[in-house]
Write a protein that holds these residues in place. Sequence first.
Motif, PDB file in Angstrom:
ATOM      1  N   ARG A   9       3.184  -6.789  -0.066  1.00 52.06           N
ATOM      2  CA  ARG A   9       3.317  -5.366  -0.380  1.00 52.06           C
ATOM      3  C   ARG A   9       4.634  -4.890   0.225  1.00 52.06           C
ATOM      4  O   ARG A   9       5.018  -5.320   1.308  1.00 52.06           O
ATOM      5  CB  ARG A   9       2.139  -4.599   0.216  1.00 52.06           C
ATOM      6  N   GLU A  36      -7.717  -1.485   0.241  1.00 53.41           N
ATOM      7  CA  GLU A  36      -6.326  -1.023   0.373  1.00 53.41           C
ATOM      8  C   GLU A  36      -5.635  -1.535   1.629  1.00 53.41           C
ATOM      9  O   GLU A  36      -4.412  -1.466   1.743  1.00 53.41           O
ATOM     10  CB  GLU A  36      -6.266   0.501   0.326  1.00 53.41           C
ATOM     11  N   LYS A  74       6.820  -1.211   0.872  1.00 47.36           N
ATOM     12  CA  LYS A  74       6.950   0.237   0.770  1.00 47.36           C
ATOM     13  C   LYS A  74       8.257   0.559   0.063  1.00 47.36           C
ATOM     14  O   LYS A  74       9.239  -0.157   0.198  1.00 47.36           O
ATOM     15  CB  LYS A  74       6.948   0.872   2.161  1.00 47.36           C
ATOM     16  N   LEU A  75       8.246   1.627  -0.688  1.00 48.09           N
ATOM     17  CA  LEU A  75       9.469   2.059  -1.357  1.00 48.09           C
ATOM     18  C   LEU A  75      10.334   2.807  -0.357  1.00 48.09           C
ATOM     19  O   LEU A  75       9.849   3.637   0.401  1.00 48.09           O
ATOM     20  CB  LEU A  75       9.136   2.948  -2.549  1.00 48.09           C
ATOM     21  N   GLU A 106      13.393  -1.445   3.382  1.00 47.64           N
ATOM     22  CA  GLU A 106      12.023  -1.970   3.441  1.00 47.64           C
ATOM     23  C   GLU A 106      12.022  -3.418   2.979  1.00 47.64           C
ATOM     24  O   GLU A 106      12.844  -3.818   2.161  1.00 47.64           O
ATOM     25  CB  GLU A 106      11.083  -1.134   2.565  1.00 47.64           C
TER      26      GLU A 106
END
Length: 191
Positions: A10, A79, A12-13, A17
């Motif tokens: 995953r 999540e 993060k925008l 990052e």
Amino acid sequence: SKFPPGCVYRMKLGANETMQPFATIPVDHKEGQGGAYKKHNAYYNDGVPEGPVHGVVVDAKGNVYVADRENQRVAIFDENGKEAGEIPVPAPHQLAVHPTTGDIYVLSRFCAGYWQYNVTVSKFSDRTKGAAAAAKYAFPQQKGGWPQMALVASAEQTAVYVAGVTGDLVCLVDKGAEFAPVKTAFAPPPD
């Protein structure tokens, strides 16, 4: 390896990052291709860049669904990346989640022999372990190709479009307990 087989990442925008591990699928091998997924196929082309983890989709609640071809299932993670369940599915290839009902649609692609593929679309309404498909549609055995699926959901109907199968583009209308193929305006010309 920096990105070993079986890992889902995953990111993060934002500026600076990087990808961070999110979840890990247990696999037999630690580098490149191979392991149980390779053994599940009657024929395996080592030049094809496939691995144990393929399709990934997220539902409205933040659950993450992963096509785990190594273990012949759809793995479900919450999540935070904690495994929250699984749906047994042979050769899962691509996934979609209905935005309203939460039904899970799975396109399976199994290599039955040299350039011969069995392609199936299944719908799962129940996420409990061992749950059966609520609907299923099996295509005639394919000669090659990379089938792809798109879910189109509206208030009137839900349909799954599958490209890369016999007929080029097939529309399967979800009738609840079955998929009904319907003609589209996208049929190939007769010549």
